[in-house]
Design a protein around this motif. Sequence first.
Motif, PDB file in Angstrom:
ATOM      1  N   LEU A 125      35.829 -27.021  20.474  1.00  0.00           N
ATOM      2  CA  LEU A 125      36.264 -27.496  22.082  1.00  0.00           C
ATOM      3  C   LEU A 125      35.111 -28.055  22.841  1.00  0.00           C
ATOM      4  O   LEU A 125      34.891 -29.149  23.259  1.00  0.00           O
ATOM      5  N   TRP A 126      34.083 -27.215  23.073  1.00  0.00           N
ATOM      6  CA  TRP A 126      33.067 -27.447  24.086  1.00  0.00           C
ATOM      7  C   TRP A 126      32.019 -28.427  23.074  1.00  0.00           C
ATOM      8  O   TRP A 126      31.331 -29.321  23.821  1.00  0.00           O
ATOM      9  N   GLY A 177      31.047 -31.676  25.180  1.00  0.00           N
ATOM     10  CA  GLY A 177      29.491 -32.115  25.619  1.00  0.00           C
ATOM     11  C   GLY A 177      29.483 -33.537  24.988  1.00  0.00           C
ATOM     12  O   GLY A 177      28.642 -34.326  25.813  1.00  0.00           O
ATOM     13  N   GLN A 178      29.795 -33.853  23.878  1.00  0.00           N
ATOM     14  CA  GLN A 178      29.591 -35.194  23.256  1.00  0.00           C
ATOM     15  C   GLN A 178      30.326 -36.391  24.276  1.00  0.00           C
ATOM     16  O   GLN A 178      29.980 -37.223  24.485  1.00  0.00           O
ATOM     17  N   GLY A 179      31.461 -35.679  24.763  1.00  0.00           N
ATOM     18  CA  GLY A 179      32.118 -36.869  25.716  1.00  0.00           C
ATOM     19  C   GLY A 179      31.298 -36.857  26.968  1.00  0.00           C
ATOM     20  O   GLY A 179      31.395 -38.250  27.653  1.00  0.00           O
ATOM     21  N   ALA A 180      30.955 -35.771  27.491  1.00  0.00           N
ATOM     22  CA  ALA A 180      30.413 -35.833  28.648  1.00  0.00           C
ATOM     23  C   ALA A 180      28.955 -36.596  28.694  1.00  0.00           C
ATOM     24  O   ALA A 180      28.473 -37.178  29.739  1.00  0.00           O
ATOM     25  N   CYS A 190      39.802 -35.444  20.583  1.00  0.00           N
ATOM     26  CA  CYS A 190      39.608 -34.373  19.703  1.00  0.00           C
ATOM     27  C   CYS A 190      39.709 -33.286  20.623  1.00  0.00           C
ATOM     28  O   CYS A 190      40.121 -32.202  20.189  1.00  0.00           O
ATOM     29  N   ALA A 191      38.845 -33.008  21.617  1.00  0.00           N
ATOM     30  CA  ALA A 191      39.015 -31.808  22.627  1.00  0.00           C
ATOM     31  C   ALA A 191      40.317 -31.258  23.043  1.00  0.00           C
ATOM     32  O   ALA A 191      40.670 -30.232  22.908  1.00  0.00           O
TER      33      ALA A 191
END
Length: 485
Positions: A100-101, A105-108, A201-202
């Motif tokens: 999840l993270w 993290g990649q999206g952020a 995906c998250a």
Amino acid sequence: MTSGTGSADGSKADETDGDTRKARDTAVSERRFRFLVAGYAVSSYGTFLNMVALNLFVYETTGRALAMGLFMAVRLASGFVAGLVVGGLLARFSAKSIMLWANVGQGAVMLVLILAPDGMLTGALMAVSVVIGACGTLFMVALRSSIPEMVGEDRRAWANSLSITGRSLAMVAGFASAGVVVSLVGYTAAFLVDMATFVACAVTVALLPIAGGKGAGGSAPEAPEAPEAPEGSEGSERSGDSGDSGAGKDASAAKSGRRRRPVAFLALAAAPGMGLMVALRGVDAFGSSSHNAALPIYSTSLDASNPAVFVSAFWCVWALGNIGAQQVIQQYAQRTGRSVGALGFGYGTVVMSAAFIAAFAGFPLAVTAVIALIAGAADGLTEVAYTSHLQTLPATLRGHAFGLSATFENLGFGVGMILVAAALDRFSPLAVVGWSHGAAIVVAVVFLLRVAGVRRAERTGLRKEEAVEGRPDRGDRDGAEVSRG
């Protein structure tokens, strides 16, 4: 008599109910895994999209090819470090939370890049490189090491094949659409699409119950599964050998501090040939760097006015071969209940490396297309065989083994990109790819000889055991003279 009959009927009813419940649970777990693979495929599309878009953006922003190389080096180095620590993270946190993270993290970080002012673009790009490289490795290791808990040991080959199929489709779509997306809607829109894939995906991971992780480095289970010795496909499902208890004891000792060696290296010692198998994976990654770097150069020599055509066509045909191999592997696993085994990994590596070398030999395009198809099929076979093999390790060691494997792969690919880039300035693509994949073939042959040696030793041990059972008082004889009357 009546009570006995009733007991038998009750036992049959219980068995029927148990089989029905097991089938229902299997169907539910497989449906959930399909949803997870769908989310993984979406995020993989974003990964391959940004692999192209970000490299182009870095070059356009800095105007230097060296900056692209630095960007890729930082990305690979982050994946290298993540591979070293992910085993420990899986021992502390659940696989679901890591997956999840990793996507969050990649999206952020993509959002940070979109909002970054011009004066901070370089720093934002470096942050993207670090986070994408590290989080990609964290997600991959968490997913692969947790598949046996998600779908069951007997369905891991099917699950591996399904996830690889999803990634292959995403790779083709990402590479094929990257140029169109960037040219039509620009970099900002491409980064927004990329960010959306990680968010999707998250959300998928957050909504699904996902087993695995959280305590994998704890004390050994009461009866952990034996690591798969690399004896070939016939023995890929066997257990109960001496490596089983040894692996559990090693893991427990590592936890209590009685052993000094890192748990990841205990994982490599848990089954015969496991360390050589991971080393072969690293050498294979080194070979992969050569054809990735040489393809654009070779394509330019074929058609200087439009070099992207050959590269795109090659990877599309490669993906078709990969996906076709996954369908065959899934059918084989469903029909036999077994994985392709360590022999499949060794032979697949030889065929794949030989096919990539032949792809640069200047054959007609129709022949090269067949070669690319074979390379993709062999690549798919090695991926499933390798992943399924490492998944036979006990849960106490599995995450560490996958993490160390990711480290070797990133190291092999990163070192390869540096050496190959230098070699391509002086030698032809065929020569460079031949040397690089030739090294993989040599190590693969050594691995196959190791597999053959383990199998011979096992057969010898079984024959001795049968002799002892036949004549307890003559355990030093081979049993050939034992009378069966």
